[in-house]
Scaffold this motif. Structure first.
Motif, PDB file in Angstrom:
ATOM      1  N   TYR A 194       0.839  -1.193   0.000  1.00 62.90           N
ATOM      2  CA  TYR A 194       0.000   0.000   0.000  1.00 62.90           C
ATOM      3  C   TYR A 194       0.876   1.246   0.000  1.00 62.90           C
ATOM      4  O   TYR A 194       2.042   1.200   0.397  1.00 62.90           O
ATOM      5  N   ALA A 195       0.288   2.366  -0.412  1.00 62.95           N
ATOM      6  CA  ALA A 195       1.028   3.625  -0.432  1.00 62.95           C
ATOM      7  C   ALA A 195       1.460   3.983   0.984  1.00 62.95           C
ATOM      8  O   ALA A 195       0.658   3.951   1.922  1.00 62.95           O
ATOM      9  N   GLY A 196       2.730   4.300   1.153  1.00 60.66           N
ATOM     10  CA  GLY A 196       3.265   4.632   2.470  1.00 60.66           C
ATOM     11  C   GLY A 196       3.365   3.434   3.386  1.00 60.66           C
ATOM     12  O   GLY A 196       3.448   3.576   4.600  1.00 60.66           O
ATOM     13  N   GLY A 197       3.379   2.246   2.809  1.00 59.16           N
ATOM     14  CA  GLY A 197       3.341   1.028   3.612  1.00 59.16           C
ATOM     15  C   GLY A 197       4.692   0.435   3.934  1.00 59.16           C
ATOM     16  O   GLY A 197       4.800  -0.778   4.091  1.00 59.16           O
ATOM     17  N   ILE A 198       5.737   1.255   4.054  1.00 58.45           N
ATOM     18  CA  ILE A 198       7.052   0.718   4.419  1.00 58.45           C
ATOM     19  C   ILE A 198       7.052   0.425   5.917  1.00 58.45           C
ATOM     20  O   ILE A 198       6.599   1.214   6.723  1.00 58.45           O
ATOM     21  N   LYS A 199       7.517  -0.758   6.265  1.00 61.89           N
ATOM     22  CA  LYS A 199       7.577  -1.166   7.669  1.00 61.89           C
ATOM     23  C   LYS A 199       9.014  -1.521   8.000  1.00 61.89           C
ATOM     24  O   LYS A 199       9.799  -1.854   7.118  1.00 61.89           O
TER      25      LYS A 199
END
Length: 168
Positions: A94-99
């Motif tokens: 998802y957009a901005g989904g860096i973990k």
């Protein structure tokens, strides 16, 4: 200079390049106790064994590596401050989904064997052959494993090099 087709070799010497076939591959089972071993050094040795580069019959396009069992994966160590500082990233899609997660959180968490699995996976070639070779790796957090029927040979990684273990 004479062309290759006209060159002659001394009597009795025949120059041939060996190429392994899938039918002639001999796989062994190897057991490694990871307690106190440095992650990167262990991972590079395991990746070498999984690919089969330690064998004189190594062929780059054939899976002729051994089956490797690693026990006590939760007791591996890092050098320096990597235990607190090393970060593992993944993306959810998802957009901005860096973990992100630190190595300490993974080793103290539910699946500590993933640190070693990721280290070995990233040292193998990407593609179908690398994925097939990675399936020959079995990593267990504790000292027990269900592969006693295969009678694995024990490989003492600590004795190979003093740097493979972390000095206290």
């Amino acid at each position: 200079m004479t062309p290759a087709s006209e060159r002659t070799f001394p009597k009795g010497i025949e120059m041939k390049t060996f190429s392994q076939k899938n039918e002639t591959v001999e796989k062994k089972w190897i057991l490694i106790d990871a307690e106190g071993l440095v992650v990167g050094r262990l991972a590079s040795l395991v990746a070498l064994r999984l690919r089969g580069k330690h064998k004189p019959t190594f062929t780059p396009h054939i899976d002729d590596g051994d089956n490797v069992i690693i026990v006590n994966a939760d007791k591996v160590v890092f050098t320096g401050k990597k235990f607190q500082d090393k970060t593992y990233y993944w993306h959810t899609g998802y957009a901005g989904g860096i973990k992100e997660r630190k190595a300490r959180e993974i080793l103290e968490g539910r699946f500590p064997e993933r640190v070693l699995e990721k280290a070995v996976e990233r040292m193998l070639p990407r593609g179908p052959l690398g994925r097939r070779q990675l399936k020959n790796l079995r990593v267990y957090a504790g000292a027990e494993h269900p592969h006693t029927a295969q009678t694995p040979e024990t490989l003492d990684v600590k004795a190979l090099n003093a740097k493979n273990t972390r000095a206290a």
